[in-house]
Design a protein around this motif. Structure first.
Motif, PDB file in Angstrom:
ATOM      1  N   HIS A   1       0.840  -1.205   0.000  1.00 37.65           N
ATOM      2  CA  HIS A   1       0.000   0.000   0.000  1.00 37.65           C
ATOM      3  C   HIS A   1       0.872   1.250   0.000  1.00 37.65           C
ATOM      4  N   ASN A   2       1.866   1.272   0.867  1.00 36.85           N
ATOM      5  CA  ASN A   2       2.768   2.424   0.940  1.00 36.85           C
ATOM      6  C   ASN A   2       3.431   2.677  -0.410  1.00 36.85           C
ATOM      7  N   ALA A   3       3.878   1.596  -1.052  1.00 42.14           N
ATOM      8  CA  ALA A   3       4.542   1.726  -2.352  1.00 42.14           C
ATOM      9  C   ALA A   3       3.582   2.289  -3.399  1.00 42.14           C
ATOM     10  N   ASP A   4       2.343   1.831  -3.385  1.00 42.50           N
ATOM     11  CA  ASP A   4       1.358   2.342  -4.350  1.00 42.50           C
ATOM     12  C   ASP A   4       1.180   3.851  -4.191  1.00 42.50           C
ATOM     13  N   VAL A   5       1.113   4.309  -2.947  1.00 46.31           N
ATOM     14  CA  VAL A   5       0.945   5.740  -2.686  1.00 46.31           C
ATOM     15  C   VAL A   5       2.176   6.520  -3.170  1.00 46.31           C
TER      16      VAL A   5
ATOM     17  N   LEU B   1       5.009  10.097  -6.920  1.00 48.45           N
ATOM     18  CA  LEU B   1       6.283  10.430  -7.570  1.00 48.45           C
ATOM     19  C   LEU B   1       6.139  10.655  -9.075  1.00 48.45           C
ATOM     20  N   LYS B   2       5.023  10.239  -9.641  1.00 50.02           N
ATOM     21  CA  LYS B   2       4.783  10.527 -11.062  1.00 50.02           C
ATOM     22  C   LYS B   2       4.714  12.024 -11.316  1.00 50.02           C
ATOM     23  N   LYS B   3       4.410  12.773 -10.275  1.00 52.83           N
ATOM     24  CA  LYS B   3       4.299  14.235 -10.405  1.00 52.83           C
ATOM     25  C   LYS B   3       5.612  14.955 -10.103  1.00 52.83           C
ATOM     26  N   VAL B   4       6.653  14.178  -9.750  1.00 50.04           N
ATOM     27  CA  VAL B   4       7.944  14.790  -9.378  1.00 50.04           C
ATOM     28  C   VAL B   4       8.953  14.539 -10.494  1.00 50.04           C
ATOM     29  N   ASP B   5       9.430  15.596 -11.103  1.00 52.59           N
ATOM     30  CA  ASP B   5      10.377  15.472 -12.203  1.00 52.59           C
ATOM     31  C   ASP B   5      11.785  15.211 -11.677  1.00 52.59           C
ATOM     32  N   GLY B   6      12.497  14.279 -12.314  1.00 53.38           N
ATOM     33  CA  GLY B   6      13.895  14.029 -11.974  1.00 53.38           C
ATOM     34  C   GLY B   6      14.130  12.979 -10.917  1.00 53.38           C
ATOM     35  N   VAL B   7      13.043  12.367 -10.389  1.00 55.73           N
ATOM     36  CA  VAL B   7      13.147  11.321  -9.361  1.00 55.73           C
ATOM     37  C   VAL B   7      12.386  10.102  -9.857  1.00 55.73           C
TER      38      VAL B   7
ATOM     39  N   HIS C   1       8.154   1.212   5.698  1.00 52.91           N
ATOM     40  CA  HIS C   1       7.905   0.229   6.761  1.00 52.91           C
ATOM     41  C   HIS C   1       6.401   0.195   7.026  1.00 52.91           C
ATOM     42  N   PRO C   2       5.909  -0.820   7.719  1.00 56.10           N
ATOM     43  CA  PRO C   2       4.457  -0.984   7.876  1.00 56.10           C
ATOM     44  C   PRO C   2       3.776   0.067   8.748  1.00 56.10           C
ATOM     45  N   TYR C   3       4.548   0.883   9.445  1.00 57.15           N
ATOM     46  CA  TYR C   3       3.962   1.800  10.412  1.00 57.15           C
ATOM     47  C   TYR C   3       3.844   3.226   9.876  1.00 57.15           C
ATOM     48  N   LEU C   4       4.066   3.394   8.585  1.00 59.87           N
ATOM     49  CA  LEU C   4       3.857   4.695   7.963  1.00 59.87           C
ATOM     50  C   LEU C   4       2.362   4.927   7.763  1.00 59.87           C
ATOM     51  N   SER C   5       1.874   6.071   8.190  1.00 57.77           N
ATOM     52  CA  SER C   5       0.481   6.433   7.948  1.00 57.77           C
ATOM     53  C   SER C   5       0.365   7.136   6.597  1.00 57.77           C
ATOM     54  N   ASP C   6      -0.852   7.296   6.098  1.00 56.60           N
ATOM     55  CA  ASP C   6      -1.034   8.036   4.850  1.00 56.60           C
ATOM     56  C   ASP C   6      -0.580   9.478   5.012  1.00 56.60           C
ATOM     57  N   THR C   7      -0.719  10.011   6.221  1.00 53.15           N
ATOM     58  CA  THR C   7      -0.216  11.366   6.499  1.00 53.15           C
ATOM     59  C   THR C   7       1.304  11.406   6.381  1.00 53.15           C
TER      60      THR C   7
ATOM     61  N   ASP D   1       2.225  11.270   2.725  1.00 50.45           N
ATOM     62  CA  ASP D   1       1.985  12.565   2.090  1.00 50.45           C
ATOM     63  C   ASP D   1       3.132  13.530   2.386  1.00 50.45           C
ATOM     64  N   LYS D   2       3.642  13.491   3.620  1.00 46.81           N
ATOM     65  CA  LYS D   2       4.774  14.350   3.977  1.00 46.81           C
ATOM     66  C   LYS D   2       6.049  13.939   3.242  1.00 46.81           C
ATOM     67  N   VAL D   3       6.248  12.623   3.084  1.00 48.41           N
ATOM     68  CA  VAL D   3       7.415  12.143   2.327  1.00 48.41           C
ATOM     69  C   VAL D   3       7.363  12.696   0.906  1.00 48.41           C
ATOM     70  N   LEU D   4       6.197  12.577   0.279  1.00 44.36           N
ATOM     71  CA  LEU D   4       6.041  13.066  -1.093  1.00 44.36           C
ATOM     72  C   LEU D   4       6.205  14.578  -1.179  1.00 44.36           C
TER      73      LEU D   4
END
Length: 383
Positions: free
Chosen positions: A262-266, A271-277, A359-365, A368-371
């Protein structure tokens, strides 16, 4: 454009979002206490149960547990190789994949990887085969499977063994089958950063009774009965404490995998919206486990180097790492002893790759911050 935190701006996250997060349960503590009170702390009934359940989980006939992932590789190589044999391995991996070949009196031959999957390139493998080649050692890096169909065909054509380095591939499937059930041997690590952990620890799976017999002997001084040694082995035994933790982690593996996917899908969508990564490309027919979530930076689009990008991202309180900063062809000991030919894809990849939190303990929030952090840094450094 938001000012980078490293330049005095406000970070995207008030608290650090960890790269990895091993977690243990109350049941782990209870089982460990029970084992300590029994005074039977060495390899015993918990280990036997763990081996049986792990083999069943991956679909293999046999499994033997060992003290760590490096021990798993060493036992697997020792059970399959003879002095002077050559093993073809990727130039982009952790050094244990080949150091254990050396300590098996064999010779690692480095082949380059694919630039998008970061995994062993079957065409490069073909170029490295000689009369001395005995095995191929695919490394299923970051939980992504190598092209097992093509590698198996190559192995069959040349009568070679496949010794899978699955240190980061717990639960990874290729063509609907867990990698632990693919020929000929699969080696796992339970280091704290892995999808499942026992603190340290490792395990080897196989469908070959002789490879299982030899590996099981090698991990415990070649002893087939109390003080009766049929070959020279090592002390690579695990403990029941580690195996008890392994049983509890194994019972949660499907949940761990679902959360990682799930985390990977998010992350992939964002990341499709981030150029160069650019994220690692998943091999066709693969159901990945996402032990790590790695990306590469495009120097044609990003005007800073990887280390500068990471420094800026960590200032945003987004943890990140590098797996791996140096290809094996550029490692000092490899250059000195093996004098390998250059593997340009691996050497370039090691300069541009980085890992984001997974990791499994990442929330959607958290995601979102990572992105937002990656996007913020990329936009500030875009050419």
């Amino acid at each position: 454009m938001s000012k980078l935190a490293i330049e005095g701006g406000k970070p995207v996250s008030a608290e650090k979002i960890a790269l990895v997060k091993p977690t243990f349960s109350q049941k782990d503590a209870e089982d460990i206490t029970k084992i300590l009170k029994s005074a039977y702390v060495r390899m015993g009934p918990y280990t036997k149960e763990f081996e049986e359940k792990f083999a069943e989980r991956v679909g293999a006939k046999y499994a033997y547990a060992v003290s760590n992932g490096t021990a798993a590789l060493h036992c697997a190589y020792l059970s399959a190789l003879k002095p002077g044999d050559e093993v073809i391995a990727p130039a982009f991996t952790f050094i244990a994949t080949i150091s254990t070949v050396m300590y098996s009196n064999a010779k690692p031959i480095l082949a380059d990887v694919e630039p998008d999957t970061f995994l062993l390139d079957p065409e490069k493998v073909k170029e490295k085969i000689t009369k001395k080649t005995k095995a191929i050692a695919p490394v299923h890096l970051f939980g992504n499977s190598c092209d097992m169909k093509t590698l198996t065909e190559i192995a069959e054509d040349h009568k070679l063994l496949i010794i899978n380095d699955c240190a980061q591939a717990h639960g990874t499937e290729y063509a609907g089958k867990d990698l632990g059930a693919w020929p000929n041997v699969s080696c796992y690590s339970f280091y704290p950063t892995k999808t499942m952990t026992t603190g340290e620890g490792g395990i080897v799976t196989t469908n070959d009774p002789e490879l299982n017999r030899l590996g099981s002997l090698l991990r415990s001084h070649g002893d087939d009965g109390r003080y009766h040694h049929v070959l020279f082995g090592l002390n690579y035994r695990t403990t029941d404490i580690m195996s008890a933790i392994g049983l509890n982690q194994l019972s949660q593996l499907d949940d761990f995998l679902a959360k990682r996917r799930h985390n990977a899908d998010v992350l992939l969508k964002g990341l499709k919206k981030v150029d160069g990564v650019t994220p690692q490309k998943i091999t066709p027919k693969t159901k990945p486990s996402y032990s790590y979530f790695s990306v590469v930076l495009d120097p044609e689009k990003i005007k800073c180097n990887r280390d500068e990008f990471m420094k800026a991202l960590m200032a945003e309180n987004i943890d990140c790492g590098v797996h791996y900063p140096t290809s094996l062809t550029e490692q000092p000991v490899v250059r000195e002893l093996l004098k390998p030919k250059s593997c340009p894809v691996s050497e370039d990849l090691s300069k541009r790759i980085m890992s984001l939190p997974m990791h499994p303990y990442l929330s959607d929030t958290d995601l979102d911050k990572v992105l937002k952090g990656v996007s913020k840094v990329a936009n500030n450094y875009i050419k």
